[in-house]
Design a protein around this motif. Structure first.
Motif, mmCIF file in Angstrom:
data_model
loop_
_atom_site.group_PDB
_atom_site.id
_atom_site.type_symbol
_atom_site.label_atom_id
_atom_site.label_comp_id
_atom_site.label_asym_id
_atom_site.label_seq_id
_atom_site.Cartn_x
_atom_site.Cartn_y
_atom_site.Cartn_z
ATOM 1 N N THR A 82 -11.237 48.448 74.834
ATOM 2 C CA THR A 82 -11.038 49.288 73.646
ATOM 3 C C THR A 82 -12.352 49.733 73.014
ATOM 4 O O THR A 82 -12.328 50.385 71.969
ATOM 5 C CB THR A 82 -10.212 48.541 72.585
ATOM 6 O OG1 THR A 82 -10.970 47.417 72.106
ATOM 7 C CG2 THR A 82 -8.881 48.068 73.151
ATOM 8 N N ALA A 115 -11.441 56.828 68.267
ATOM 9 C CA ALA A 115 -11.252 55.939 67.127
ATOM 10 C C ALA A 115 -11.834 56.589 65.888
ATOM 11 O O ALA A 115 -12.684 57.480 65.971
ATOM 12 C CB ALA A 115 -11.926 54.585 67.370
ATOM 13 N N LEU A 149 -7.331 53.559 66.366
ATOM 14 C CA LEU A 149 -7.912 53.616 67.710
ATOM 15 C C LEU A 149 -6.784 53.940 68.678
ATOM 16 O O LEU A 149 -5.744 53.269 68.683
ATOM 17 C CB LEU A 149 -8.578 52.293 68.075
ATOM 18 C CG LEU A 149 -9.377 52.243 69.381
ATOM 19 C CD1 LEU A 149 -10.527 51.240 69.276
ATOM 20 C CD2 LEU A 149 -8.495 51.894 70.588
#
Length: 358
Positions: free
Chosen positions: A86, A60, A49
């Motif tokens: 994320t 990712a 990622l």
């Protein structure tokens, strides 16, 4: 100049908001890498990622390899202001305890691969030497990386198969790297197209019962060292032991650059030299489908739209094997002085090099 939650932490390194890095180089990146395996040729899972602040992209991938399957799920979106977020479609990485425990997730999706995995390091996270490479006057690599061996808990779902992941069997390595390296859409090659294009590389973090050995070898087309590392890191936190200049002697399958075995030689200053015998157990063609560079329409940092865009790629083996090429990340078996360990055996022998004439 947009604020993000990270700006509320006392971590600033420059007179910038945290979403901005100190270089304007388009190739700046910040990435997680993980692998997971059962110290066998059963299955290897690789997850990455990354964020690319100067390209405005985050993406990712997850790649699983078994004896007859190479499957990739990948996702991309615009990075936005919050670099602490994320999440990319079904993907996410959460730092539970910095430098020690993380959670890595690929939620159920239509592409036949998902997982929920918890990582715990078995050695202290270890900073590697700075990776700097200038080619035809341009800085191509200028990055830092930390490495760690560890164990996994959780589950992997592959098709209809549910795999329980327990720390007594499932191990792996991870790294965090950041800096400058080639990413994003292809650039005009210019003078860069005239060079030898050599990438002679070995990266071998290996875990034994109470310690790990971390090894890097990179050489240019003349055999000169570009980067090297050789340290022994103890699980109880004892000081790292420098193992001298590592020597790498691979054996290739006839007519190929596929490594079937190798010997690494270490010579600790003031200590006894020793050899580590390396055997790749399950090779994964890392560059196939994951964004490392083979597909012209999907590379790390390449803009795919606002997103999230999620795709799946599946290759059946051995039928699709001739289409695969590039960097190999293999489950590795490592033996020395009566000890047996496992870890990552990553290699690539691209272009001319004194050790290879085939």
């Amino acid at each position: 100049m947009t604020l993000s939650p990270l700006d509320d932490h006392p971590v600033h390194q420059a007179a910038q908001v945290m979403r901005h890095v100190t270089t304007g180089d388009r190739n700046f990146y910040d990435r997680y890498y993980f692998n997971c395996h059962a110290a066998s040729d059963e299955l290897m899972l690789i997850v990455g990622l990354g964020q690319y602040p100067n390209l405005g992209v985050t993406d990712a991938f997850a790649c699983v390899r078994t004896q007859d399957l190479h499957r990739v799920v990948r996702a991309s979106r615009e990075l936005g202001a919050d670099r602490m977020d994320t999440r990319i479609g079904p993907f996410g990485v959460k730092v539970v305890e910095g430098l020690k425990r993380l959670r890595v997730v690929l939620e159920p999706n239509e592409h036949g691969l998902s997982f929920d995995l918890h990582w715990e390091g078995t050695i202290p996270a270890t900073l590697e030497p700075r990776h700097f490479l200038r080619r035809q006057e341009r800085v191509v690599f200028d990055s830092m990386r930390m490495a760690q061996t560890g164990r996994w808990t959780g589950h992997i779902t592959l098709g209809e198969r549910e795999i329980e992941v327990t720390p007594d069997r499932w191990t792996g390595t991870r790294d965090r790297s950041w800096g400058v390296r080639p990413v994003g859409e292809p650039e005009p090659p210019g003078i860069q197209a005239t060079g030898p294009g050599t990438f002679y590389w070995l990266y071998a973090p290996m875990q034994f019962d109470d310690h790990a050995v971390l090894c890097i070898v990179q050489e240019d087309e003349r055999g000169r060292r570009v980067l090297e590392e050789a340290v022994r890191v103890w699980s109880d936190g004892r000081e790292e032991e420098y193992l001298g200049r590592p020597e790498y002697r691979p054996v290739y399958a006839p007519g190929t650059r596929d490594v079937v075995e190798a010997v690494l030689t270490f010579a600790p200053p003031g200590g006894k030299p020793f050899d580590v015998r390396c055997t790749p157990l399950l090779p994964v063609r890392l560059m196939v489908g994951t964004g490392y560079g083979l597909e012209q329409d999907w590379r790390h940092g390449m803009y795919q739209g606002p997103g999230p865009v999620v795709q799946g790629v599946t290759y059946r083996l051995p039928d699709d094997a001739p289409k695969m090429w590039g960097m190999v990340d293999a489950v590795g078996r490592f033996e020395y002085d009566g000890l047996v360990g496992h870890g990552l055996f990553e290699y690539w022998a691209l272009g001319p090099h004194p050790s290879f004439t085939g």
